[in-house]
Design a protein around this motif. Structure first.
Motif, PDB file in Angstrom:
ATOM      1  N   ILE A  82      13.027   6.848  -8.752  1.00  0.00           N
ATOM      2  CA  ILE A  82      11.690   7.152  -8.247  1.00  0.00           C
ATOM      3  C   ILE A  82      10.934   5.849  -8.044  1.00  0.00           C
ATOM      4  CG2 ILE A  82      11.614   9.460  -9.230  1.00  0.00           C
ATOM      5  CD1 ILE A  82       9.973   8.360 -11.540  1.00  0.00           C
ATOM      6  N   ARG A  83      10.117   5.768  -6.978  1.00  0.00           N
ATOM      7  CA  ARG A  83       9.464   4.507  -6.627  1.00  0.00           C
ATOM      8  C   ARG A  83       8.248   4.750  -5.734  1.00  0.00           C
ATOM      9  NH1 ARG A  83      14.276   5.827  -4.553  1.00  0.00           N
ATOM     10  NH2 ARG A  83      14.591   5.780  -2.301  1.00  0.00           N
ATOM     11  N   VAL A  84       7.222   3.913  -5.884  1.00  0.00           N
ATOM     12  CA  VAL A  84       6.075   3.912  -4.988  1.00  0.00           C
ATOM     13  C   VAL A  84       6.405   2.997  -3.812  1.00  0.00           C
ATOM     14  CG1 VAL A  84       3.605   3.455  -4.750  1.00  0.00           C
ATOM     15  CG2 VAL A  84       4.510   4.301  -6.920  1.00  0.00           C
ATOM     16  N   VAL A  85       6.015   3.421  -2.614  1.00  0.00           N
ATOM     17  CA  VAL A  85       6.400   2.719  -1.391  1.00  0.00           C
ATOM     18  C   VAL A  85       5.282   1.781  -0.937  1.00  0.00           C
ATOM     19  CG1 VAL A  85       7.043   3.035   1.035  1.00  0.00           C
ATOM     20  CG2 VAL A  85       7.884   4.628  -0.693  1.00  0.00           C
ATOM     21  N   GLU A  86       5.661   0.552  -0.570  1.00  0.00           N
ATOM     22  CA  GLU A  86       4.721  -0.408   0.003  1.00  0.00           C
ATOM     23  C   GLU A  86       4.177   0.124   1.335  1.00  0.00           C
ATOM     24  OE1 GLU A  86       4.733  -5.185   1.163  1.00  0.00           O
ATOM     25  OE2 GLU A  86       6.613  -4.112   0.842  1.00  0.00           O
ATOM     26  N   PRO A  87       2.870   0.001   1.645  1.00  0.00           N
ATOM     27  CA  PRO A  87       1.839  -0.782   0.950  1.00  0.00           C
ATOM     28  C   PRO A  87       1.033   0.028  -0.065  1.00  0.00           C
ATOM     29  CG  PRO A  87       0.970  -0.024   3.035  1.00  0.00           C
ATOM     30  CD  PRO A  87       2.380   0.505   2.949  1.00  0.00           C
ATOM     31  N   MET A  88       1.502   1.254  -0.378  1.00  0.00           N
ATOM     32  CA  MET A  88       0.749   2.121  -1.285  1.00  0.00           C
ATOM     33  C   MET A  88       1.078   1.843  -2.748  1.00  0.00           C
ATOM     34  SD  MET A  88      -1.266   4.106   0.531  1.00  0.00           S
ATOM     35  CE  MET A  88      -1.550   5.593  -0.430  1.00  0.00           C
ATOM     36  N   ASP A  89       1.605   0.650  -3.031  1.00  0.00           N
ATOM     37  CA  ASP A  89       1.979   0.269  -4.393  1.00  0.00           C
ATOM     38  C   ASP A  89       1.001  -0.736  -4.973  1.00  0.00           C
ATOM     39  OD1 ASP A  89       2.657  -1.747  -2.653  1.00  0.00           O
ATOM     40  OD2 ASP A  89       4.597  -2.185  -3.571  1.00  0.00           O
ATOM     41  N   GLY A  90      -0.284  -0.519  -4.741  1.00  0.00           N
ATOM     42  CA  GLY A  90      -1.316  -1.432  -5.219  1.00  0.00           C
ATOM     43  C   GLY A  90      -1.491  -1.387  -6.725  1.00  0.00           C
ATOM     44  N   PRO A  91      -2.448  -2.151  -7.254  1.00  0.00           N
ATOM     45  CA  PRO A  91      -2.697  -2.202  -8.704  1.00  0.00           C
ATOM     46  C   PRO A  91      -2.988  -0.813  -9.276  1.00  0.00           C
ATOM     47  CG  PRO A  91      -3.919  -3.922  -7.562  1.00  0.00           C
ATOM     48  CD  PRO A  91      -3.355  -3.043  -6.497  1.00  0.00           C
ATOM     49  N   GLY A  92      -2.419  -0.521 -10.446  1.00  0.00           N
ATOM     50  CA  GLY A  92      -2.666   0.746 -11.119  1.00  0.00           C
ATOM     51  C   GLY A  92      -1.819   1.899 -10.639  1.00  0.00           C
ATOM     52  N   THR A  93      -0.901   1.657  -9.717  1.00  0.00           N
ATOM     53  CA  THR A  93      -0.059   2.736  -9.209  1.00  0.00           C
ATOM     54  C   THR A  93       1.112   3.006 -10.158  1.00  0.00           C
ATOM     55  OG1 THR A  93       1.209   1.185  -7.842  1.00  0.00           O
ATOM     56  CG2 THR A  93      -0.677   2.276  -6.820  1.00  0.00           C
ATOM     57  N   SER A  94       1.725   4.182  -9.999  1.00  0.00           N
ATOM     58  CA  SER A  94       2.833   4.562 -10.872  1.00  0.00           C
ATOM     59  C   SER A  94       3.761   5.513 -10.123  1.00  0.00           C
ATOM     60  CB  SER A  94       2.308   5.256 -12.136  1.00  0.00           C
ATOM     61  OG  SER A  94       3.372   5.813 -12.888  1.00  0.00           O
ATOM     62  N   ALA A  95       5.065   5.312 -10.320  1.00  0.00           N
ATOM     63  CA  ALA A  95       6.051   6.215  -9.723  1.00  0.00           C
ATOM     64  C   ALA A  95       6.122   7.541 -10.457  1.00  0.00           C
ATOM     65  CB  ALA A  95       7.424   5.554  -9.706  1.00  0.00           C
TER      66      ALA A  95
END
Length: 204
Positions: A82-95
């Motif tokens: 599981i992973r957050v996709v760039e550019p929506m992986d800014g500070p405070g994000t979590s998968a």
């Protein structure tokens, strides 16, 4: 080619001109889509699950932040990477975390700071999360894995000139999709061998 499975209706915004007067068509509210690399898997095969965010790009500028869950009827079965996709992986994000009902605690977002020259990607839709689903190595009977998002936060930047964001949960539409898992087809060689063995046993 990706198979796009939509859990919501997403008509294209348009402007009609009648008698010289422009009439804007009403768009659907914001929502999420679940995009599958393929929707049918055999034993041991894998596919990508991607979450896309949609918004009214005529009224708003970009997606600011999303907080959602991905429910799976198979629970934690088959889910990985599981992973957050760039550019929506800014500070405070979590998968998020994989659990007995799917994935909980998915948080994605991007920044907008005009003074620092930081601007968000205004793409509509915009991908923000991915995972891998792998079917079991042994599948005796076909079964479906039903997927659905459950969103608690969906904020947008209303202008590229301001970091002010607003919620668009009113009328929000969740994404749904289904992965079909099927047994491996019996090959002609395996069938021929089985028939041959049966014939030799009968003759004996």
């Amino acid at each position: 080619m990706a198979t796009h499975i939509l859990g919501r209706c997403a008509p294209i915004a348009a402007v009609l001109v009648i008698g010289g007067t422009a009439i804007a068509q009403v768009r659907d509210p914001a929502g999420l889509d679940i995009v599958l690399g393929t929707d049918t898997l055999g034993p041991g095969e894998s596919t990508t699950i991607r979450l896309d965010a949609n918004f009214d790009s005529i009224r708003d500028h970009a997606v600011a932040g999303v907080a959602t869950w991905l429910d799976s009827s198979a629970g934690a079965l088959g889910l990985s990477d599981i992973r957050v996709v760039e550019p929506m992986d800014g500070p405070g994000t979590s998968a998020g975390m994989i659990g007995d009902r799917g994935v909980r605690g998915i948080i994605a977002g991007q920044l907008l700071f005009v003074g620092a020259g930081i601007f968000p990607d205004p793409s509509d839709p915009i991908a923000f999360w991915e995972a891998t689903f792998t079917a079991p190595d042994v599948v005796d009977t076909p079964f479906d894995v039903d997927l659905e998002t459950r969103t608690s936060r969906f904020d947008v930047y209303i202008s590229m000139d301001s970091s002010t964001s607003e919620s668009r949960l009113d009328g929000f539409q969740e994404g749904t999709a289904t992965i079909r898992v099927v047994p491996a087809p019996a090959s002609g060689l395996v069938l021929a061998m089985a028939l041959g063995l049966a014939g030799r046993r009968r003759r004996g």
